[in-house]
Scaffold this motif. Structure first.
Motif: not given
Ligand code: MLT
Length: 285
Positions: A47, A113, A117
């Motif tokens: 993200f 990141s 998840y």
């Molecule tokens: C990402 O790089 O996907 C985000 O930093 C994830 C997050 O903000 O937890």
């Protein structure tokens, strides 16, 4: 003949975008790159980015594997969607894409990141379709109360003044301090990708990130090989969290990438590709 894992400059690699394909899945257009032959490695971006962040891996690793890089819903060339982008929905999108491509054999999932998840959510539902995981710049824990408040604030900022302020505040934290200061071309390239993300998609992501489940409970039950790749100077997910994650997963190795922050695949693509390639060979063996 030796294989070349080097990645050409990211600028040159932007040309590969022509390899893009689009598939219609459940009334939704999902864009992806698909390059190479061999074991399937599905790359899930972070993200607020899109599949372009994986260009050095598409170029450097497609000699060894079939690399599929998805544009998550609403990102890049995928269709804009409404509603919260939960990690579960995005994991389903990834496996619906594989179904659409008739890829039914177990694959290696790699997420950075937010992509990490999504890997955890995917593991909960599709573990029999996963032969290995590459978890990069990610964590298993859910958002803290403070992190949730920050997500809400970010949503408000995007609604009131647009996403530029969020991009400006995130950029210096995405790269290592030195890379942010010295590698202007890289900074511009990451900013360019971030600017392509529709404000509504950013909001949908932020809601999903804020509400994502804690995945710490599944770490001990992951019974597939796992490679954790983490930038030594990650300012978003401190390296210590990766070390803790490694301790909890039975079959996990950790590669720490020096002179890299939260985007080790872009900051040190050759080292990242070498680690990923070794892992692919290990899974094949
Ligand atoms: C990402 O790089 O996907 C985000 O930093 C994830 C997050 O903000 O937890």
């Amino acid at each position: 003949m030796g294989h070349n894992l080097d990645s050409p400059s990211i600028k040159a690699s932007f040309l590969i975008r022509k390899a893009m394909a689009v598939i219609q899945i459940k009334n939704q257009k999902i864009a992806y790159d698909d390059a190479g032959k061999g074991p399937v490695l599905l790359l899930i971006h972070g993200f607020p980015l899109n599949r372009q962040m994986w260009q050095p891996q598409i170029i450097g690793l497609s000699t060894f594997a079939r690399i599929i890089a998805i544009d998550l819903r609403g990102h890049g060339d995928s269709e804009l969607t409404e509603g919260e982008n939960t990690m579960e929905i995005m994991a389903e999108d990834c496996f619906n894409l594989l179904d659409g491509l008739r890829i039914l054999q177990p694959i290696i999932l790699c997420g950075l990141s937010m992509g990490g998840y999504i890997c955890f959510s995917a593991y909960r539902k599709y573990s029999d379709r996963i032969s290995g995981l590459i978890l990069t710049a990610t964590r298993a824990a859910a958002d803290s109360d403070l992190a949730k408040l920050n997500r809400e604030q970010a949503i408000k900022t995007i609604q009131e003044v647009g996403p530029e302020q969020i991009i400006d505040s995130m950029l210096p934290r995405l790269l290592s301090p030195n890379n942010f200061e010295k590698r202007k071309e890289l900074v511009d390239q990451v900013r360019t990708i971030m600017r392509t993300i529709h404000p509504q998609t950013m909001i949908n992501d932020l809601k999903g990130l804020k509400n994502r489940p804690d995945s710490t409970d599944i770490l001990a039950s992951i019974n597939k090989p796992v490679l954790i790749i983490h930038g030594q100077e990650d300012q978003i997910v401190p390296l210590e969290e990766a070390r803790q994650m490694q301790k909890r997963i039975p079959e996990a190795e950790l590669t720490v990438i020096p002179e890299a922050g939260h985007l080790p695949n872009l900051e040190q693509p050759t080292m990242f590709n070498q680690a990923a390639h070794r892992f692919l060979e290990k899974i094949k063996a």
